[in-house]
Every structure is written in structure tokens, then in C-alpha cells.
Scaffold this active site. Structure first.
Site, PDB file in Angstrom:
ATOM      1  N   GLU A  54       0.988  -1.278   0.034  1.00  0.00           N
ATOM      2  CA  GLU A  54       0.035   0.150  -0.167  1.00  0.00           C
ATOM      3  C   GLU A  54       0.898   1.411  -0.044  1.00  0.00           C
ATOM      4  OE1 GLU A  54      -3.063   0.684  -0.528  1.00  0.00           O
ATOM      5  OE2 GLU A  54      -3.918  -1.331  -0.562  1.00  0.00           O
ATOM      6  N   ASN A  65      -7.715   9.475  -4.914  1.00  0.00           N
ATOM      7  CA  ASN A  65      -8.589   8.534  -5.749  1.00  0.00           C
ATOM      8  C   ASN A  65      -9.273   9.135  -6.783  1.00  0.00           C
ATOM      9  OD1 ASN A  65      -7.624   6.333  -4.229  1.00  0.00           O
ATOM     10  ND2 ASN A  65      -8.637   7.166  -2.589  1.00  0.00           N
ATOM     11  N   ASP A  67     -12.439   9.042  -7.458  1.00  0.00           N
ATOM     12  CA  ASP A  67     -14.008   9.451  -6.786  1.00  0.00           C
ATOM     13  C   ASP A  67     -13.731  10.765  -5.909  1.00  0.00           C
ATOM     14  OD1 ASP A  67     -12.687   8.587  -4.439  1.00  0.00           O
ATOM     15  OD2 ASP A  67     -14.255   7.234  -4.185  1.00  0.00           O
ATOM     16  N   SER A  69     -11.709  10.939  -3.215  1.00  0.00           N
ATOM     17  CA  SER A  69     -11.477  10.757  -1.785  1.00  0.00           C
ATOM     18  C   SER A  69     -10.022  10.630  -1.589  1.00  0.00           C
ATOM     19  CB  SER A  69     -12.086   9.214  -1.356  1.00  0.00           C
ATOM     20  OG  SER A  69     -11.499   8.391  -2.244  1.00  0.00           O
ATOM     21  N   ASP A  71      -6.475   8.385   0.159  1.00  0.00           N
ATOM     22  CA  ASP A  71      -5.843   7.158   1.291  1.00  0.00           C
ATOM     23  C   ASP A  71      -4.753   7.963   1.800  1.00  0.00           C
ATOM     24  OD1 ASP A  71      -7.858   5.574  -0.033  1.00  0.00           O
ATOM     25  OD2 ASP A  71      -6.523   4.950  -1.603  1.00  0.00           O
ATOM     26  N   ASN A  78      -8.701   4.959   3.620  1.00  0.00           N
ATOM     27  CA  ASN A  78      -9.401   6.022   2.758  1.00  0.00           C
ATOM     28  C   ASN A  78     -10.410   6.978   3.366  1.00  0.00           C
ATOM     29  OD1 ASN A  78     -12.431   6.253   1.027  1.00  0.00           O
ATOM     30  ND2 ASN A  78     -10.562   6.116  -0.568  1.00  0.00           N
TER      31      ASN A  78
END
Length: 148
Positions: A54, A65, A67, A69, A71, A78
Site C-alpha cells: 500500500e 483517488n 472519486d 477521496s 488514502d 480511505n
């Protein structure tokens, strides 16, 4: 004089921008101290693999991201579901600010990750863990780490 000032400024920016990387074995020790080995059936090696795939062990990593959002941190947690970053709508299930996920202390990060793993899907909530860690031999993640 201008050149010295420019070099000094660039050096400061590099230090400010420098990633907060934790070594594999140091992370293993912290996770071991927090009794995460075996939590919800996941080994310490699963957690190390997750952190590597990750964030490459980068505590301060932030990823945007598609969308809208973000991380955050070591486990790339998220903002849409787990923490609040005041940039986008969040369910804030972990009841925390996303910035806490980048704290070198790691306690808030570990507690939120445990919250995620305790829910439906466990570590399968992380796509990269499913693709790169799930069902694979992972014991090598602890090679050379002296936990006791």
C-alpha cells in the site's frame, strides 16, 4: 549569495517533503508490541505485506483517488469511509482526522486498521493485499527481524 540562498531553500523543501519511511523490522516490532499478530486470523507477515504494497512503508503517503477521496498513511486508509479530511464526505467510521493516520506513533493507524479488518471482508478490503499478499507464503517478511 543568491546561489547559497537557493541551495538552502531547496534543501529545506527536500527535508519538508521527505517521506517518513519506517523500516520493515521496526514496523514488525511496533505491530508485535500492539498484539496484532493473529488479529482476526491475520499474521504479522500479512500486516507487513499490506503496509509494503500500500505505501512502501511510507507513514506520510497520501494518494488521491478518482472519486475525490484520499488514502492516508501506512495502510492507505480511505477518507470516504474511515477518517475525516474535510475535503470530501466521510462516514468517518474510525472517528478520527485523516492526518492522525500519518502520525509516526502509529497507534491511531493500527486501531483504525484493526477496525477495518474486524468488519466484513477483513484485509480483502485492500485490493493490493488481495492481489499481492493473499494466499501467498509471507513468512519472509519477518526474516532478520528480532521481535523478542
Amino acid at each position: 549569495m543568491k546561489r547559497a540562498l537557493l541551495i538552502s531553500l531547496v534543501s529545506c523543501l527536500l527535508v519538508i517533503n521527505q517521506a517518513s519511511i519506517i523500516s520493515r523490522c521496526d514496523l514488525a516490532k511496533v505491530l508485535h508490541q500492539e498484539d496484532i499478530d493473529g488479529f482476526e486470523g491475520y499474521s504479522l507477515s500479512d500486516w507487513l505485506c499490506l503496509a509494503f504494497v500500500e505505501s512502501n512503508f511510507n507513514i506520510s503517503k497520501i494518494n488521491e483517488n478518482v472519486d475525490g477521496s484520499f488514502d492516508y498513511g501506512l495502510f492507505q486508509i480511505n477518507s470516504h469511509y474511515w477518517c475525516s479530511d474535510h475535503r470530501s464526505h466521510s462516514e468517518n467510521i474510525c472517528h478520527m482526522e485523516c492526518s492522525e493516520l500519518m502520525n509516526p506513533n502509529l497507534l491511531s493507524t493500527i486501531n483504525c486498521a484493526k477496525n477495518i479488518v474486524s468488519g466484513p471482508g477483513g484485509m480483502k478490503n485492500w485490493v493490493k493485499w488481495r492481489l499481492h499478499c493473499s494466499g501467498r507464503p509471507l513468512s519472509y517478511w519477518l526474516t532478520g527481524c528480532h521481535l523478542w
